[in-house]
Design a protein around this motif. Structure first.
Motif, PDB file in Angstrom:
ATOM      1  N   SER A  56      65.474  61.971  66.717  1.00  0.00           N
ATOM      2  CA  SER A  56      65.092  61.750  65.309  1.00  0.00           C
ATOM      3  C   SER A  56      66.320  61.727  64.419  1.00  0.00           C
ATOM      4  O   SER A  56      66.407  60.923  63.486  1.00  0.00           O
ATOM      5  N   ASP A 111      59.455  56.922  64.329  1.00  0.00           N
ATOM      6  CA  ASP A 111      59.697  58.213  64.976  1.00  0.00           C
ATOM      7  C   ASP A 111      58.417  58.722  65.630  1.00  0.00           C
ATOM      8  O   ASP A 111      57.551  59.255  64.957  1.00  0.00           O
ATOM      9  N   GLU A 112      58.280  58.518  66.899  1.00  0.00           N
ATOM     10  CA  GLU A 112      57.066  58.892  67.643  1.00  0.00           C
ATOM     11  C   GLU A 112      55.803  58.508  66.868  1.00  0.00           C
ATOM     12  O   GLU A 112      54.971  59.363  66.576  1.00  0.00           O
TER      13      GLU A 112
HETATM   14 MG   LIG Z   1      61.967  64.165  66.821  1.00  0.00          MG
END
Ligand SMILES: [Mg+2]
Ligand SMILES: Nc1ncnc2c1ncn2[C@@H]1O[C@H](COP(=O)(O)OP(=O)(O)O)[C@@H](O)[C@H]1O
Lengths: 273, 255
Positions: free
Chosen positions: B48, B176-177
């Motif tokens: 991240s 991000d995911e």
């Molecule tokens: Mg992360």
């Protein structure tokens, strides 16, 4: 401390006070009582000028304290970093909240009434009351802003919004219902305070309405104090005192109910909380 | 991997410190235009953090230090001339947790346009419709654009966030995911979407789901403890990794 007994006692207490004042005051309340000037050494007639005076002071002090308080809180919460400076401001705000209201009264008298030459006036009284409630507004607004999920701020910034745009369009609207809580608390505080208005605005007996912000006014809490302690005929004005107290309580109640209705409406619109 | 200059996105020997903590250690990596790059690795390895370099979201964190260069279209986005809000208009981001604003569906998508000073009503309406179509959400919401976005399901909210990011026409999208909080059906919708979007955008996606990385990406980077261990074409990295740590991770021996 989550002791139901204590809460029960408190609730019972406030209900019993309200009930007692209701019982004693309801008989006095009539259209004349709330729409006429006081007469016969304040033993007869109404409390109209004191009601208007209290509304003037509520309005004036909120007009002063609300924008400054909200902006201060925005500055503290959105612009300062965690650290000594922020803690220092927060400590000072709490200190301000702990100062006895009579001290605000004296301060207001020396600064607004004398130094700045406003005289005993709605302006001086509103500024003094405004100072008194400023820490409440700052504190509740700060809490309201803190409660806004940081994900919303990040989402806004990531879309290319500036910090100011983010505050205006995302953070403040989400925090607004909780900020209104500060307003509710302030209104309650302002309408009931006697000491800060004693030397800055309150008139002992003034059976006419103000025509400018430089006029003195009567106000409900001070009027109550006067007719129950130093009136020309305390025994005769006893009933008037209960009536006045009841009107004061009802005004605060109605204002609070309105504000919490607005608050509920806004958080429903936001679909959060 | 095959090197075709110029790269759309590139990082050159980037080091990042949270206070004293060295979170990214000399990362150099480049992504071709109109491809999807997946970032994988155990949690806490810096995925991240690396992603947030490219829209400068890390700048919001106190006490952070960034060294090295990050380039988009050959320009260093950390140079003084770059205005952060201008940069973020070119680089959209989708967060791990769906985070639509507590506003109407329409206003969520229009938000980026409005803060960019676009107020032409029909232009905004067109863009909102187009973005929602791109995000494969239009059919589900076209009759309730005025309703609150908070009433949508998690999967719909995430597609709304994608539409919101696409509305300002970025050329890079960072994710991000984006599917980690979603059910399998919503997840496959988002994956299809990423595949569709590739023709117009360059995408970097963080995922801890190996199958997902395999399905959606062209290249994959494996991070471990702040280091870039291996970066290669996805096919190559998953079938024939050159580092044993990569091998261990993709076969599920740790993480
Ligand atoms: Mg992360
Ligand atoms: N704001 C922060 N302050 C300090 N340390 C952080 C911060 N954000 C992340 N870290 C640390 O940096 C490392 C990498 O974090 P992150 O990039 O979120 O990893 P990942 O996304 O791969 O799980 C972790 O050890 C994490 O604890």
């Amino acid at each position: 401390m989550d002791i139901p007994i204590a809460k029960l006692y408190r609730d019972w207490n406030s209900f019993s006070i309200l009930g007692f004042i209701m019982y004693k005051g309801i008989g006095v309340i009539s259209w004349e009582f709330i729409s006429e000037m006081p007469k016969d050494g304040m033993t007869k007639g109404g409390i109209y000028p004191a009601i208007i005076g209290t509304f003037c002071l509520i309005g004036g002090s909120i007009l002063f304290a609300f924008p400054i308080g909200v902006m201060s809180a925005i500055y503290i919460n959105e612009y300062t970093k965690h650290g000594y400076f922020r803690s220092f401001i927060q400590l000072m705000t709490s200190n301000l909240a702990g100062i006895p209201s009579i001290v605000f009264g004296l301060f207001g008298m020396s600064l607004f009434v004398n130094q700045l030459g406003f005289g005993d006036s709605i302006l001086a009284g509103s500024l003094t009351l405004g100072l008194l409630v400023l820490p409440i507004v700052i504190r509740t607004t700060e809490e309201a802003l803190k409660a806004v999920d940081d994900n919303f701020r990040q989402a806004s910034l990531a879309l290319g919004a500036t910090k100011l745009q983010t505050i205006q369009r995302v953070t403040l609207p989400i925090a607004l219902p909780n900020i209104l809580t500060g307003l509710i608390l302030s209104i309650g505080r302002v309408s009931g305070e006697t000491a800060p208005i004693l030397f800055t605005v309150a008139a002992y007996f003034l059976p006419k309405l103000p025509s400018s912000i430089f006029d003195q006014v009567m106000a409900l809490p001070y009027h109550l104090y006067v007719i129950s302690t130093s009136g020309t005929n305390i025994n005769d004005s006893r009933a008037m005192a209960y009536g006045t107290a009841l009107v004061l309580i009802l005004i605060v109640l109605i204002l609070n109910l309105t504000a919490s209705a607005v608050r509920r409406y806004l958080s429903k619109k936001n679909n959060i909380n | 991997m095959t090197e075709i200059y110029p790269h759309k996105i590139e990082s050159k020997d980037v080091n990042l410190y949270y206070g004293n903590f060295h979170a990214l250690k000399g990362i150099s990596l480049s992504v071709e235009k109109n491809t999807v790059c997946a970032l994988i690795g155990p949690s806490g390895c810096g995925k991240s953090t690396f992603l947030r370099l490219f829209n400068r979201m890390n700048d919001l964190i106190d006490d952070i230090k960034i060294e090295g260069e990050c380039l988009i279209d050959g320009k260093n986005i950390y140079s003084k001339e770059v205005k952060i809000d201008e940069l973020r208009k070119r680089v959209g981001m989708v967060f791990q947790k769906p985070n639509p604003f507590p506003k109407s569906i329409f206003e969520n998508v229009a938000y980026g346009l409005r803060v960019n000073g676009i107020s032409h009503k029909t232009l905004i309406e067109e863009r909102v419709e187009r973005s929602l179509k791109q995000a494969a959400l239009w059919d589900e919401v076209k009759d309730k654009l005025k309703k609150s976005a908070m009433q949508l399901s998690g999967g719909q909210q995430q597609r709304l966030c994608i539409a919101r990011a696409l509305a300002i026409e970025p050329s890079v999208v960072l994710m991000d995911e984006p599917a980690s909080a979603l059910d399998p059906i919503s997840t496959s919708k988002i994956e299809e979407l990423i595949y569709e979007l590739k023709s117009q955008y360059t995408i970097i996606i963080v995922t801890h789901n190996m199958q997902q990385a395999g399905r959606v990406s062209d290249s994959t980077a494996f991070f471990y403890m702040g280091e870039l261990i291996e970066y290669d074409l996805t096919k190559k990295l998953f079938t024939n990794p050159s580092d044993t740590r990569t091998q261990d991770y993709i076969t599920g021996r740790f993480g």
